[in-house]
Design an enzyme around this catalytic site. Structure first.
Site, PDB file in Angstrom:
ATOM      1  N   ASP A  35       0.853  -1.189   0.000  1.00  0.00           N
ATOM      2  CA  ASP A  35       0.000   0.000   0.000  1.00  0.00           C
ATOM      3  C   ASP A  35       0.890   1.240   0.000  1.00  0.00           C
ATOM      4  O   ASP A  35       1.908   1.299   0.692  1.00  0.00           O
ATOM      5  CB  ASP A  35      -0.918  -0.003   1.227  1.00  0.00           C
ATOM      6  CG  ASP A  35      -2.039   1.002   1.106  1.00  0.00           C
ATOM      7  OD1 ASP A  35      -3.199   0.579   0.957  1.00  0.00           O
ATOM      8  OD2 ASP A  35      -1.760   2.224   1.171  1.00  0.00           O
ATOM      9  N   ILE A  36       0.490   2.240  -0.770  1.00  0.00           N
ATOM     10  CA  ILE A  36       1.299   3.458  -0.905  1.00  0.00           C
ATOM     11  C   ILE A  36       1.288   4.290   0.375  1.00  0.00           C
ATOM     12  O   ILE A  36       2.210   5.084   0.610  1.00  0.00           O
ATOM     13  CB  ILE A  36       0.804   4.293  -2.113  1.00  0.00           C
ATOM     14  CG1 ILE A  36       1.901   5.192  -2.629  1.00  0.00           C
ATOM     15  CG2 ILE A  36      -0.466   5.056  -1.783  1.00  0.00           C
ATOM     16  CD1 ILE A  36       1.627   5.797  -3.997  1.00  0.00           C
ATOM     17  N   ASN A  97     -13.038  -3.060   1.948  1.00  0.00           N
ATOM     18  CA  ASN A  97     -14.063  -2.033   1.989  1.00  0.00           C
ATOM     19  C   ASN A  97     -14.863  -2.102   0.686  1.00  0.00           C
ATOM     20  O   ASN A  97     -14.286  -2.302  -0.382  1.00  0.00           O
ATOM     21  CB  ASN A  97     -13.417  -0.647   2.121  1.00  0.00           C
ATOM     22  CG  ASN A  97     -12.603  -0.523   3.395  1.00  0.00           C
ATOM     23  OD1 ASN A  97     -13.047  -0.942   4.458  1.00  0.00           O
ATOM     24  ND2 ASN A  97     -11.393   0.016   3.301  1.00  0.00           N
ATOM     25  N   GLN A 104     -15.084   2.729   0.464  1.00  0.00           N
ATOM     26  CA  GLN A 104     -14.134   2.209  -0.518  1.00  0.00           C
ATOM     27  C   GLN A 104     -13.645   3.367  -1.396  1.00  0.00           C
ATOM     28  O   GLN A 104     -14.450   4.087  -1.981  1.00  0.00           O
ATOM     29  CB  GLN A 104     -14.827   1.154  -1.397  1.00  0.00           C
ATOM     30  CG  GLN A 104     -13.930   0.529  -2.461  1.00  0.00           C
ATOM     31  CD  GLN A 104     -14.675  -0.524  -3.277  1.00  0.00           C
ATOM     32  OE1 GLN A 104     -15.893  -0.663  -3.166  1.00  0.00           O
ATOM     33  NE2 GLN A 104     -13.946  -1.253  -4.099  1.00  0.00           N
ATOM     34  N   HIS A 110     -10.075  -5.167  -3.536  1.00  0.00           N
ATOM     35  CA  HIS A 110      -8.761  -5.387  -2.937  1.00  0.00           C
ATOM     36  C   HIS A 110      -8.930  -5.794  -1.487  1.00  0.00           C
ATOM     37  O   HIS A 110      -9.831  -5.336  -0.788  1.00  0.00           O
ATOM     38  CB  HIS A 110      -7.871  -4.140  -3.042  1.00  0.00           C
ATOM     39  CG  HIS A 110      -8.524  -2.880  -2.564  1.00  0.00           C
ATOM     40  ND1 HIS A 110      -9.439  -2.189  -3.325  1.00  0.00           N
ATOM     41  CD2 HIS A 110      -8.388  -2.175  -1.405  1.00  0.00           C
ATOM     42  CE1 HIS A 110      -9.839  -1.115  -2.654  1.00  0.00           C
ATOM     43  NE2 HIS A 110      -9.221  -1.089  -1.481  1.00  0.00           N
ATOM     44  N   LEU A 111      -8.034  -6.667  -1.046  1.00  0.00           N
ATOM     45  CA  LEU A 111      -7.987  -7.093   0.354  1.00  0.00           C
ATOM     46  C   LEU A 111      -6.749  -6.480   0.979  1.00  0.00           C
ATOM     47  O   LEU A 111      -5.640  -6.645   0.470  1.00  0.00           O
ATOM     48  CB  LEU A 111      -7.926  -8.617   0.427  1.00  0.00           C
ATOM     49  CG  LEU A 111      -8.124  -9.235   1.813  1.00  0.00           C
ATOM     50  CD1 LEU A 111      -9.570  -9.055   2.280  1.00  0.00           C
ATOM     51  CD2 LEU A 111      -7.766 -10.723   1.784  1.00  0.00           C
ATOM     52  N   HIS A 112      -6.960  -5.725   2.057  1.00  0.00           N
ATOM     53  CA  HIS A 112      -5.835  -5.190   2.823  1.00  0.00           C
ATOM     54  C   HIS A 112      -5.357  -6.279   3.784  1.00  0.00           C
ATOM     55  O   HIS A 112      -6.164  -6.829   4.543  1.00  0.00           O
ATOM     56  CB  HIS A 112      -6.250  -3.999   3.685  1.00  0.00           C
ATOM     57  CG  HIS A 112      -6.786  -2.809   2.953  1.00  0.00           C
ATOM     58  ND1 HIS A 112      -6.063  -1.653   2.783  1.00  0.00           N
ATOM     59  CD2 HIS A 112      -7.979  -2.569   2.360  1.00  0.00           C
ATOM     60  CE1 HIS A 112      -6.786  -0.752   2.140  1.00  0.00           C
ATOM     61  NE2 HIS A 112      -7.963  -1.278   1.872  1.00  0.00           N
TER      62      HIS A 112
END
Ligand code: AMP
Length: 127
Positions: A35-36, A97, A104, A110-112
């Site tokens: 993640d950025i 989300n 979201q 996407h899955l964090h």
């Protein structure tokens, strides 16, 4: 119901190679990258390569091969980042989300995967 996929969303652009990412793992149907704006020492996003907007969209419409590949990739990411609680790691939180109430931001499923510290309360009160 039909989901409308925005082909210009930032993860679609990452998948097309238009913007860079810090790849953790790439498989036939799945990409995982840092993640950025990490919110924990480990913060990896796992995404399917297919055009799915939300988790339920993916779970409903993706092929069995895509779904298996995605879940196996999640396990690999947990192993690669050392957060697997059953394998000597200290655990992680997986979050996805969806939509407005899920807050979201990027409309590509996407899955964090978050770990490396205690995560605290599961759900914070909305402002
Ligand atoms: P969400 O609110 O669940 O849609 O989360 C979107 C996530 O994408 C956020 O945690 C962002 O920090 C992350 N993000 C946005 N742009 C990028 C990017 N170019 N590379 C990696 N992560 C990104």
């Amino acid at each position: 119901m039909a989901y409308t996929y925005d082909t210009q969303n930032i993860f679609a652009r990452i998948l097309r190679g238009e913007i860079p990412n810090k790849t953790v793992l790439e498989t036939a149907h799945t990409l995982a990258f840092h993640d950025i704006g990490p919110q924990a020492p480990v913060h990896v996003l796992v995404i399917p390569k297919g055009p799915y907007v939300t988790y339920d969209h993916f779970a409903r419409d993706a092929s069995d091969a895509e779904i298996v590949d995605f879940n196996r990739a999640v396990a690999q990411v947990c192993a690669m980042t050392g957060v697997q609680p059953g394998e000597g790691g200290q655990g992680f939180r997986a979050i996805t989300n969806a939509g407005a109430h899920g807050v979201q931001e990027v409309p590509h499923f996407h899955l964090h995967i978050l770990g490396g510290r205690v995560m605290g309360r599961m759900v914070a009160q909305a402002d």
